[in-house]
Design a protein around this motif. Structure first.
Motif, PDB file in Angstrom:
ATOM      1  N   VAL A  29       0.855  -1.178   0.000  1.00 34.89           N
ATOM      2  CA  VAL A  29       0.000   0.000   0.000  1.00 34.89           C
ATOM      3  C   VAL A  29       0.896   1.235   0.000  1.00 34.89           C
ATOM      4  CG1 VAL A  29      -1.769   1.298   1.232  1.00 34.89           C
ATOM      5  CG2 VAL A  29      -1.820  -1.214   1.242  1.00 34.89           C
ATOM      6  N   GLY A  30       0.893   1.966  -1.109  1.00 39.28           N
ATOM      7  CA  GLY A  30       1.705   3.169  -1.222  1.00 39.28           C
ATOM      8  C   GLY A  30       2.848   2.993  -2.197  1.00 39.28           C
ATOM      9  N   ALA A  31       2.946   3.906  -3.162  1.00 37.94           N
ATOM     10  CA  ALA A  31       3.992   3.834  -4.184  1.00 37.94           C
ATOM     11  C   ALA A  31       5.021   4.945  -4.013  1.00 37.94           C
ATOM     12  CB  ALA A  31       3.379   3.893  -5.590  1.00 37.94           C
ATOM     13  N   GLY A  32       5.369   5.229  -2.756  1.00 42.50           N
ATOM     14  CA  GLY A  32       6.510   6.093  -2.490  1.00 42.50           C
ATOM     15  C   GLY A  32       7.796   5.282  -2.613  1.00 42.50           C
ATOM     16  N   LEU A  33       8.904   5.882  -2.196  1.00 41.27           N
ATOM     17  CA  LEU A  33      10.182   5.187  -2.327  1.00 41.27           C
ATOM     18  C   LEU A  33      10.188   3.874  -1.559  1.00 41.27           C
ATOM     19  CD1 LEU A  33      12.819   8.069  -2.061  1.00 41.27           C
ATOM     20  CD2 LEU A  33      11.883   6.998  -4.118  1.00 41.27           C
ATOM     21  N   VAL A  71       1.534  -6.637  -5.899  1.00 45.84           N
ATOM     22  CA  VAL A  71       0.766  -5.547  -6.473  1.00 45.84           C
ATOM     23  C   VAL A  71       0.904  -4.355  -5.543  1.00 45.84           C
ATOM     24  CG1 VAL A  71      -1.422  -6.131  -5.339  1.00 45.84           C
ATOM     25  CG2 VAL A  71      -1.453  -4.893  -7.487  1.00 45.84           C
ATOM     26  N   VAL A  72       0.970  -3.159  -6.135  1.00 43.24           N
ATOM     27  CA  VAL A  72       1.091  -1.917  -5.371  1.00 43.24           C
ATOM     28  C   VAL A  72      -0.175  -1.098  -5.576  1.00 43.24           C
ATOM     29  CG1 VAL A  72       2.411   0.198  -5.001  1.00 43.24           C
ATOM     30  CG2 VAL A  72       3.597  -1.908  -5.660  1.00 43.24           C
ATOM     31  N   CYS A  73      -0.839  -0.742  -4.483  1.00 36.22           N
ATOM     32  CA  CYS A  73      -2.039   0.097  -4.535  1.00 36.22           C
ATOM     33  C   CYS A  73      -1.659   1.511  -4.101  1.00 36.22           C
ATOM     34  CB  CYS A  73      -3.121  -0.454  -3.607  1.00 36.22           C
ATOM     35  SG  CYS A  73      -3.717  -2.090  -4.071  1.00 36.22           S
ATOM     36  N   GLU A  74      -1.783   2.464  -5.021  1.00 34.02           N
ATOM     37  CA  GLU A  74      -1.395   3.847  -4.761  1.00 34.02           C
ATOM     38  C   GLU A  74      -2.616   4.758  -4.875  1.00 34.02           C
ATOM     39  OE1 GLU A  74      -0.191   7.510  -4.238  1.00 34.02           O
ATOM     40  OE2 GLU A  74       1.084   5.791  -3.749  1.00 34.02           O
ATOM     41  N   ALA A  75      -2.841   5.569  -3.842  1.00 36.76           N
ATOM     42  CA  ALA A  75      -4.007   6.438  -3.818  1.00 36.76           C
ATOM     43  C   ALA A  75      -3.913   7.570  -4.837  1.00 36.76           C
ATOM     44  CB  ALA A  75      -4.184   7.029  -2.420  1.00 36.76           C
ATOM     45  N   GLY A  76      -2.701   8.040  -5.129  1.00 38.05           N
ATOM     46  CA  GLY A  76      -2.534   9.184  -6.015  1.00 38.05           C
ATOM     47  C   GLY A  76      -2.540   8.820  -7.480  1.00 38.05           C
ATOM     48  N   ASP A  77      -2.341   9.863  -8.301  1.00 38.67           N
ATOM     49  CA  ASP A  77      -2.353   9.651  -9.749  1.00 38.67           C
ATOM     50  C   ASP A  77      -0.949   9.449 -10.324  1.00 38.67           C
ATOM     51  OD1 ASP A  77      -1.330  12.171  -9.455  1.00 38.67           O
ATOM     52  OD2 ASP A  77      -2.823  13.170 -10.712  1.00 38.67           O
ATOM     53  N   GLY A  78       0.017   9.278  -9.449  1.00 43.89           N
ATOM     54  CA  GLY A  78       1.391   9.018  -9.887  1.00 43.89           C
ATOM     55  C   GLY A  78       2.187   8.427  -8.752  1.00 43.89           C
ATOM     56  N   LEU A 106      -2.558   2.941  -9.894  1.00 42.06           N
ATOM     57  CA  LEU A 106      -2.774   4.300  -9.426  1.00 42.06           C
ATOM     58  C   LEU A 106      -4.256   4.551  -9.165  1.00 42.06           C
ATOM     59  CD1 LEU A 106      -0.410   6.130 -11.945  1.00 42.06           C
ATOM     60  CD2 LEU A 106       0.135   5.300  -9.642  1.00 42.06           C
ATOM     61  N   ASP A 107      -4.530   5.641  -8.463  1.00 42.81           N
ATOM     62  CA  ASP A 107      -5.909   6.010  -8.105  1.00 42.81           C
ATOM     63  C   ASP A 107      -6.630   4.846  -7.444  1.00 42.81           C
ATOM     64  OD1 ASP A 107      -5.775   8.662  -9.270  1.00 42.81           O
ATOM     65  OD2 ASP A 107      -5.814   7.670 -11.229  1.00 42.81           O
ATOM     66  N   THR A 108      -5.905   4.119  -6.618  1.00 40.95           N
ATOM     67  CA  THR A 108      -6.440   2.929  -5.957  1.00 40.95           C
ATOM     68  C   THR A 108      -6.109   2.993  -4.468  1.00 40.95           C
ATOM     69  OG1 THR A 108      -6.033   1.671  -7.995  1.00 40.95           O
ATOM     70  CG2 THR A 108      -6.526   0.397  -6.020  1.00 40.95           C
ATOM     71  N   PRO A 109      -6.807   3.836  -3.720  1.00 45.48           N
ATOM     72  CA  PRO A 109      -6.509   3.962  -2.293  1.00 45.48           C
ATOM     73  C   PRO A 109      -6.941   2.738  -1.503  1.00 45.48           C
ATOM     74  CG  PRO A 109      -8.450   5.226  -2.842  1.00 45.48           C
ATOM     75  CD  PRO A 109      -7.898   4.731  -4.148  1.00 45.48           C
ATOM     76  N   ARG A 136     -11.723  -0.341  -6.039  1.00 46.56           N
ATOM     77  CA  ARG A 136     -11.699  -1.154  -7.251  1.00 46.56           C
ATOM     78  C   ARG A 136     -11.735  -2.644  -6.942  1.00 46.56           C
ATOM     79  NH1 ARG A 136      -6.695  -0.100 -10.141  1.00 46.56           N
ATOM     80  NH2 ARG A 136      -7.729  -1.177 -11.848  1.00 46.56           N
ATOM     81  N   GLY A 137     -11.959  -2.971  -5.677  1.00 46.62           N
ATOM     82  CA  GLY A 137     -12.039  -4.375  -5.305  1.00 46.62           C
ATOM     83  C   GLY A 137     -11.060  -4.730  -4.211  1.00 46.62           C
ATOM     84  N   ALA A 138     -11.173  -5.965  -3.741  1.00 47.71           N
ATOM     85  CA  ALA A 138     -10.308  -6.456  -2.671  1.00 47.71           C
ATOM     86  C   ALA A 138      -9.243  -7.380  -3.248  1.00 47.71           C
ATOM     87  CB  ALA A 138     -11.135  -7.182  -1.623  1.00 47.71           C
ATOM     88  N   VAL A 139      -8.070  -7.367  -2.626  1.00 48.96           N
ATOM     89  CA  VAL A 139      -6.971  -8.239  -3.018  1.00 48.96           C
ATOM     90  C   VAL A 139      -6.551  -9.043  -1.792  1.00 48.96           C
ATOM     91  CG1 VAL A 139      -4.705  -8.411  -4.089  1.00 48.96           C
ATOM     92  CG2 VAL A 139      -6.173  -6.457  -4.600  1.00 48.96           C
TER      93      VAL A 139
END
Length: 422
Positions: A13-17, A34-41, A225-228, A241-244
């Motif tokens: 959860v989170g696509a920071g460093l 899989v990486v779920c990132e709330a932001g658009d980048g 992206l856009d997947t908080p 967008r669903g559960a993983v």
């Protein structure tokens, strides 16, 4: 955008460093991630936006090439790094400007630095002694040394008073977000070592080029992206967008967000806020890639002409100036311009305001007491893990190290689960 998978070995959860480095480590181990990132980048706090053609980083940032975790994770040559002068210009309370540089790194500046009157010969010798110690003592020992605040550590070296107030405090306040220098002496020692060893740089396409490179090296479709993450429970991450389902979940977000997602398993860490104001100027106040500091103790902790180091931050002949204050409330524009005119020693009325970037949780507060080794636990139980610079040191190095070691803990958890089912 591809859909989320129903199940993987690890959800990050989170696509920071920290999150990207964790995903990279898991993928290289042959596990699905899989990486779920709330932001658009990607990038989190380490992002670059484009505003009217200018590259605007999420706050003023400098990439230190001495970080071992950085060199291990990315291709520095591919970032096309642009270098700053390893030093600073300081405007004192009497209006005099002092330009100082590390004489080891910039020998041509050695006479000027030696003769400059901002610091006395004894103060310069003591700063040299602190630097020598940071270089000679192994980082592992520095991270476990007897601990005090940075202010107390500087005073112990005879650097309290004028050296701290006119030079060290304004410099470190921008690095640590901590004007009172409460930060652990262990963290200060490691930071000082990194400044003595590394080049201070920016990628030509902005600081966001670092996470972009990490993301590009992941298997296709890894980052969403856009997947908080709306809810994190053992074995499941729920998003709009669903559960993983996953054998392990790594929460790699800012400290307060991580605490909330993990339902208090990790206490919310204290953090320091920074606000950076960007101005566009036709004629820059300097063409030297040199950080400018306020030795008079004003609200601006640093200001710099970014395009002096990286002309590519501008789409044309104009220049970009970044100025940073502590906290999330920017100075009113008239007050800020007054401070900048004093620090730069030139009128700034014609500067055009471009953007204001507020970072509420810019840097975790690494204040005593810190754990020996500066590493906090990342396994919070039930297959849940937490990563981020709030688990290590407040730096690019800390974020990348945390991502890697958290992924390794998650991989060990998965391996033990496989072993128990066999």
């Amino acid at each position: 955008m591809t859909g989320l998978p129903d199940a993987v070995d690890v959800v990050v959860v989170g696509a920071g460093l920290a999150g990207l480095r964790a995903a990279q480590t898991v993928a290289r181990a042959g596990r699905s991630v899989v990486v779920c990132e709330a932001g658009d980048g990607v990038g989190g706090r380490v992002r670059t936006d484009v505003v009217d053609g200018f590259l605007v980083d999420r706050g003023f940032q400098i990439l230190n090439t001495s970080y071992p975790a950085l060199r291990a994770a990315v291709d520095l040559d591919a970032l096309d790094l642009r270098r700053f002068v390893p030093g600073a210009a300081v405007r004192d309370a009497d209006g005099r400007l002092h330009r100082l540089a590390d004489p080891r790194r910039v020998p041509t500046w050695a006479p000027r630095t030696a003769l400059d009157a901002l610091l006395g010969p004894g103060d310069k010798a003591r700063i040299g002694a602190v630097t020598l110690r940071s270089l000679l003592v192994p980082p592992s020992r520095q991270a476990q040394a007897a601990e005090r605040s940075t202010a107390d550590e500087l005073a112990r070296w005879g650097l309290g008073g004028t050296p701290t107030d006119t030079f060290l405090r304004p410099f470190l306040a921008g690095v640590l977000g901590d004007r009172d220098l409460e930060t652990s002496s262990r963290v200060f020692s490691l930071f000082w070592r990194s400044f003595a060893l590394g080049d201070l740089t920016l990628p030509s396409r902005g600081i966001g080029a670092v996470p972009a490179q990490l993301a590009a090296r992941l298997p296709a479709g890894t980052v969403h992206l856009d997947t908080p993450a709306e809810q994190v429970t053992p074995g499941v991450v729920r998003t709009p967008r669903g559960a993983v389902r996953a054998g392990a979940v790594i929460v790699a977000t800012e400290g307060p967000s991580a605490s909330a997602l993990l339902a208090g398993r990790v206490p919310p860490p204290r953090s320091f806020a920074l606000t950076t104001r960007y101005h566009v100027v036709t004629e820059p106040p300097t063409r030297q890639a040199l950080l400018h500091l306020d030795g008079a103790g004003g609200p601006v902790v640093n200001t710099v002409v970014l395009t002096a180091a990286a002309p590519s931050y501008s789409p044309d002949h104009r220049h970009l100036v970044a100025s940073t204050v502590l906290g999330v409330e920017p100075l009113p524009e008239p007050e800020l311009r007054g401070e900048l005119a004093r620090i730069w020693g030139t009128p700034v009325g014609a500067w055009d305001e471009l953007a204001t970037v507020r970072i509420p949780h810019a840097l975790p507060a690494a204040v005593p007491p810190t754990p020996a080794g500066l590493r906090r636990p990342v396994d919070v139980g039930d297959g849940l893990f937490v990563a981020g610079d709030h688990r290590d040191t407040p730096s690019t190095q800390g974020a990348l190290v945390s991502g890697r070691r958290t992924a390794q803990e998650a991989l060990r958890h998965l391996a033990s689960g496989v072993a128990s089912r066999a």
